[in-house]
Design an enzyme around this catalytic site. Structure first.
Site, PDB file in Angstrom:
ATOM      1  N   HIS A   1       9.227  -3.618   3.368  1.00 19.81           N
ATOM      2  CA  HIS A   1       8.781  -3.793   1.983  1.00 19.81           C
ATOM      3  C   HIS A   1       9.985  -4.047   1.068  1.00 19.81           C
ATOM      4  O   HIS A   1       9.927  -4.881   0.165  1.00 19.81           O
ATOM      5  CB  HIS A   1       8.075  -2.527   1.485  1.00 19.81           C
ATOM      6  CG  HIS A   1       6.859  -2.131   2.264  1.00 19.81           C
ATOM      7  ND1 HIS A   1       6.804  -0.993   3.028  1.00 19.81           N
ATOM      8  CD2 HIS A   1       5.650  -2.732   2.399  1.00 19.81           C
ATOM      9  CE1 HIS A   1       5.615  -0.891   3.584  1.00 19.81           C
ATOM     10  NE2 HIS A   1       4.897  -1.925   3.236  1.00 19.81           N
TER      11      HIS A   1
ATOM     12  N   HIS B   1       8.988   0.976   3.416  1.00 22.19           N
ATOM     13  CA  HIS B   1      10.090   0.983   4.391  1.00 22.19           C
ATOM     14  C   HIS B   1      10.939  -0.272   4.161  1.00 22.19           C
ATOM     15  O   HIS B   1      10.662  -1.051   3.228  1.00 22.19           O
ATOM     16  CB  HIS B   1       9.551   1.061   5.826  1.00 22.19           C
ATOM     17  CG  HIS B   1       8.510   0.037   6.151  1.00 22.19           C
ATOM     18  ND1 HIS B   1       8.754  -1.317   6.101  1.00 22.19           N
ATOM     19  CD2 HIS B   1       7.202   0.153   6.507  1.00 22.19           C
ATOM     20  CE1 HIS B   1       7.669  -1.987   6.441  1.00 22.19           C
ATOM     21  NE2 HIS B   1       6.697  -1.118   6.676  1.00 22.19           N
TER      22      HIS B   1
ATOM     23  N   MET C   1       0.843  -1.204   0.000  1.00 20.15           N
ATOM     24  CA  MET C   1       0.000   0.000   0.000  1.00 20.15           C
ATOM     25  C   MET C   1       0.875   1.250   0.000  1.00 20.15           C
ATOM     26  O   MET C   1       0.431   2.335   0.373  1.00 20.15           O
ATOM     27  CB  MET C   1      -0.927  -0.013   1.212  1.00 20.15           C
ATOM     28  CG  MET C   1      -1.889  -1.205   1.171  1.00 20.15           C
ATOM     29  SD  MET C   1      -3.409  -0.936   2.060  1.00 20.15           S
ATOM     30  CE  MET C   1      -2.785  -0.739   3.710  1.00 20.15           C
TER      31      MET C   1
HETATM   32  P1  AMP Z   1       1.408  -3.039   3.500  1.00 18.49           P
HETATM   33  O1  AMP Z   1       1.925  -1.995   2.584  1.00 18.49           O
HETATM   34  O2  AMP Z   1       1.405  -2.639   4.940  1.00 18.49           O
HETATM   35  O3  AMP Z   1       0.093  -3.615   3.037  1.00 18.49           O
HETATM   36  O4  AMP Z   1       2.441  -4.233   3.431  1.00 18.49           O
HETATM   37  C1  AMP Z   1       2.806  -4.796   2.206  1.00 18.49           C
HETATM   38  C2  AMP Z   1       3.555  -6.076   2.468  1.00 18.49           C
HETATM   39  O5  AMP Z   1       4.734  -5.793   3.226  1.00 18.49           O
HETATM   40  C3  AMP Z   1       2.738  -7.097   3.273  1.00 18.49           C
HETATM   41  O6  AMP Z   1       2.960  -8.386   2.740  1.00 18.49           O
HETATM   42  C4  AMP Z   1       3.320  -6.954   4.654  1.00 18.49           C
HETATM   43  O7  AMP Z   1       3.207  -8.132   5.422  1.00 18.49           O
HETATM   44  C5  AMP Z   1       4.780  -6.660   4.335  1.00 18.49           C
HETATM   45  N1  AMP Z   1       5.436  -6.000   5.472  1.00 18.49           N
HETATM   46  C6  AMP Z   1       5.026  -4.891   6.135  1.00 18.49           C
HETATM   47  N2  AMP Z   1       5.859  -4.612   7.169  1.00 18.49           N
HETATM   48  C7  AMP Z   1       6.811  -5.566   7.145  1.00 18.49           C
HETATM   49  C8  AMP Z   1       7.970  -5.847   7.960  1.00 18.49           C
HETATM   50  N3  AMP Z   1       8.302  -5.090   9.006  1.00 18.49           N
HETATM   51  N4  AMP Z   1       8.721  -6.930   7.649  1.00 18.49           N
HETATM   52  C9  AMP Z   1       8.386  -7.732   6.595  1.00 18.49           C
HETATM   53  N5  AMP Z   1       7.328  -7.523   5.794  1.00 18.49           N
HETATM   54  C10 AMP Z   1       6.548  -6.461   6.060  1.00 18.49           C
END
Ligand code: AMP
Length: 280
Positions: free
Chosen positions: A34, A31, A27
């Site tokens: 990602h 960081h 989304m």
């Molecule tokens: P999001 O943008 O929050 O929807 O996350 C996108 C992807 O990044 C999802 O598969 C999350 O599980 C993964 N993700 C987010 N934070 C972390 C983290 N600290 N370590 C590993 N993967 C992450």
């Protein structure tokens, strides 16, 4: 004519997979967590597609959606730095065209833990993941263990609906004090940020206790809850020990059992998890 016959879905997909594409759905607000997913995809695949889409249907709280950080230029630069070949950044009508009427629900796995706290959240996740996987048709899609319930839901969805490619789970990337990286961490005050480190500390304490031979979930949860209770800035939503496939609570810890936690720190709700005993 090619006379090759395949009898299994997996073989069929393998035959039909033309380009070796990895997909990292996000989304945005990228960081290091990602970026680790992107780097993994870059090393596994010929091409890596990163999707940047703030999915409105997975937000049960409109204020949370409105507050979600957006910075496309920064995300493009970071994704490129990590080696992404293509960014897919659709707008909402591209993903949900006029008259959109279909949604995907994964029964059972989504009516507990974060599913209870955030009604409709996993329906939004399951629907958008189905759309993205069908749009990109990747050989592999990368998801973080950080959102463990989401990973389990996606694996089930992927299997049940015979979605393309393979689902790859990647380890949680953490800050120096153990706090799992999240775009939400930026909304914590310095005191709250310090207090938030209690969350991984408690999980680590439970892992160490399990490693030293304690197998009773009740005992591990008691220790965890006591430590959380001591930190006044942290309010626990749930702390649970679950089976890694069906997410049901377990009484006795076995290899692969996961401790899941959700806690509120100031204005932010944080989630985390750790495997209590290594799965063999
Ligand atoms: P999001 O943008 O929050 O929807 O996350 C996108 C992807 O990044 C999802 O598969 C999350 O599980 C993964 N993700 C987010 N934070 C972390 C983290 N600290 N370590 C590993 N993967 C992450």
């Amino acid at each position: 004519m090619d006379k090759r016959v395949v009898h299994r879905q997996a073989e069929l997909r393998e035959e039909l997979e033309t380009a070796n594409v990895g997909l990292v759905p996000t989304m945005g607000a990228l960081h290091e967590g990602h970026l680790a997913l992107i780097r993994r995809s870059v090393s596994d695949n010929e091409r890596t597609v990163v999707s940047l889409f703030i999915n409105p249907t997975q937000f049960n709280n409109p204020a949370d959606l409105a507050a979600y950080p957006r910075d496309l230029d920064r995300d493009l630069a970071r994704a490129a730095e990590a080696g992404a070949d293509l960014i897919y950044a659709p707008d909402v009508p591209e993903v949900y065209p006029d008259g959109f009427a279909t949604s995907v629900e994964v029964a059972g796995l989504t009516d507990k833990w974060d599913g209870t706290a955030r009604p409709g959240h996993f329906k939004g996740v399951a629907t958008v993941v189905t759309i993205l996987l069908n749009s990109v048709r990747p050989a592999r899609s990368y998801f973080g263990e950080k959102d463990f319930q989401q990973l389990v839901v996606v694996r089930r969805l992927h299997r049940d609906l015979a979605l393309p490619g393979e689902i790859v789970g990647c380890p949680t990337v953490r800050d120096e004090d153990g706090l799992a990286l999240s775009s939400r961490n930026a909304r914590l005050s310095p005191d709250e940020r310090k207090a938030a480190a209690t969350i991984p500390r408690v999980l680590t304490q439970m892992v160490e206790l399990a490693a030293s031979g304690e197998r009773r979930s009740s005992k591990l949860l008691q220790v965890g809850n006591l430590a959380l209770f001591d930190e006044l800035l942290v309010t626990c939503d749930y702390l649970a020990i679950v089976d890694p496939e069906n997410l049901e609570p377990v009484e006795v810890v076995s290899p692969g059992s996961r401790a899941l936690i959700a806690a509120r720190v100031g204005p932010v709700r944080l989630i985390d998890n750790m495997e209590l005993l290594p799965s063999t």
